[in-house]
Design a protein around this motif. Structure first.
Motif, PDB file in Angstrom:
ATOM      1  N   VAL A  53       0.839  -1.202   0.000  1.00  8.71           N
ATOM      2  CA  VAL A  53       0.000   0.000   0.000  1.00  8.71           C
ATOM      3  C   VAL A  53       0.870   1.247   0.000  1.00  8.71           C
ATOM      4  CG1 VAL A  53      -1.725   1.312   1.315  1.00  8.71           C
ATOM      5  CG2 VAL A  53      -1.919  -1.182   1.137  1.00  8.71           C
ATOM      6  N   TRP A  54       1.916   1.237   0.829  1.00 10.49           N
ATOM      7  CA  TRP A  54       2.744   2.441   0.927  1.00 10.49           C
ATOM      8  C   TRP A  54       3.637   2.635  -0.297  1.00 10.49           C
ATOM      9  CZ3 TRP A  54       1.004   6.112   3.559  1.00 10.49           C
ATOM     10  CH2 TRP A  54       1.748   7.276   3.661  1.00 10.49           C
ATOM     11  N   SER A  55       3.894   1.582  -1.053  1.00 10.53           N
ATOM     12  CA  SER A  55       4.660   1.765  -2.293  1.00 10.53           C
ATOM     13  C   SER A  55       3.902   2.675  -3.255  1.00 10.53           C
ATOM     14  CB  SER A  55       4.971   0.420  -2.960  1.00 10.53           C
ATOM     15  OG  SER A  55       3.821  -0.124  -3.573  1.00 10.53           O
ATOM     16  N   VAL A  56       2.579   2.684  -3.153  1.00  8.14           N
ATOM     17  CA  VAL A  56       1.755   3.587  -3.962  1.00  8.14           C
ATOM     18  C   VAL A  56       1.606   4.934  -3.255  1.00  8.14           C
ATOM     19  CG1 VAL A  56      -0.581   3.972  -4.860  1.00  8.14           C
ATOM     20  CG2 VAL A  56       0.522   1.748  -5.140  1.00  8.14           C
ATOM     21  N   ALA A  57       1.160   4.919  -2.013  1.00  4.89           N
ATOM     22  CA  ALA A  57       0.887   6.162  -1.289  1.00  4.89           C
ATOM     23  C   ALA A  57       2.138   7.029  -1.151  1.00  4.89           C
ATOM     24  CB  ALA A  57       0.308   5.852   0.082  1.00  4.89           C
TER      25      ALA A  57
END
Length: 163
Positions: free
Chosen positions: A40-44
């Motif tokens: 998720v954080w790779s996108v956010a």
């Protein structure tokens, strides 16, 4: 005087929830995403590459470092408007503030997935009644943003696994 004041440590999602309440934010949403925090954080956390995919009102976002976890951001809208942002970006936490707007994202592990939250609001005191009136629409827009982030994270994961 005593220095033994009570303290409370809040995880990034709870911190964002408190900020949304204090700002009377027009957009706040959080949801469980069935993906690891790293996915998720790779996108956010990829503001330049992914933020325009998450926010339809954004054509481009550029960042340049200004020390540690702080960045200067420049947002470009689809109709040519621009805004400068002060950005604080850490694993699981992003806060962006311009002269008029505040935005944020937060993620923490939750069970086998991630609790992901998004925030959007205006920074002017006069905007509180407007933001309160628009909050139901803002929540649905926030949930759409969370859904877009989850889809983008799945695409990245699938590409990584295929390559």
């Amino acid at each position: 005087m005593t220095t033994n004041w009570p303290t409370a440590d809040l995880d990034p999602v709870r911190r964002l929830r408190v900020m949304a309440a204090g700002l009377h934010a027009v957009m706040y949403a959080e949801a469980h995403v069935d993906l690891p925090v790293a996915d998720v954080w790779s996108v956010a956390g990829d503001l330049e590459g992914e933020l325009p995919h998450l926010l339809p009102t954004l054509r481009e976002f550029r960042c340049r470092p200004c020390g540690g976890d702080r960045f200067h951001g420049q947002a470009y809208g689809p109709l040519g408007h621009t805004a400068r942002f002060d950005v604080r970006l850490q694993p699981g936490w992003c806060l962006m503030q311009s002269q008029y707007v505040v935005g944020g994202m937060a993620a923490v592990p939750e069970g086998s997935g991630t609790r992901f939250a998004v925030l959007g609001g205006l920074r002017r005191p006069w905007s509180a009644p407007l933001q309160t009136a628009l909050r139901p629409l803002g929540r649905s827009r926030g949930l759409l943003m969370i859904d877009r982030a989850a889809r983008r994270a799945r695409l990245r994961r699938d590409a990584r696994e295929a390559g």
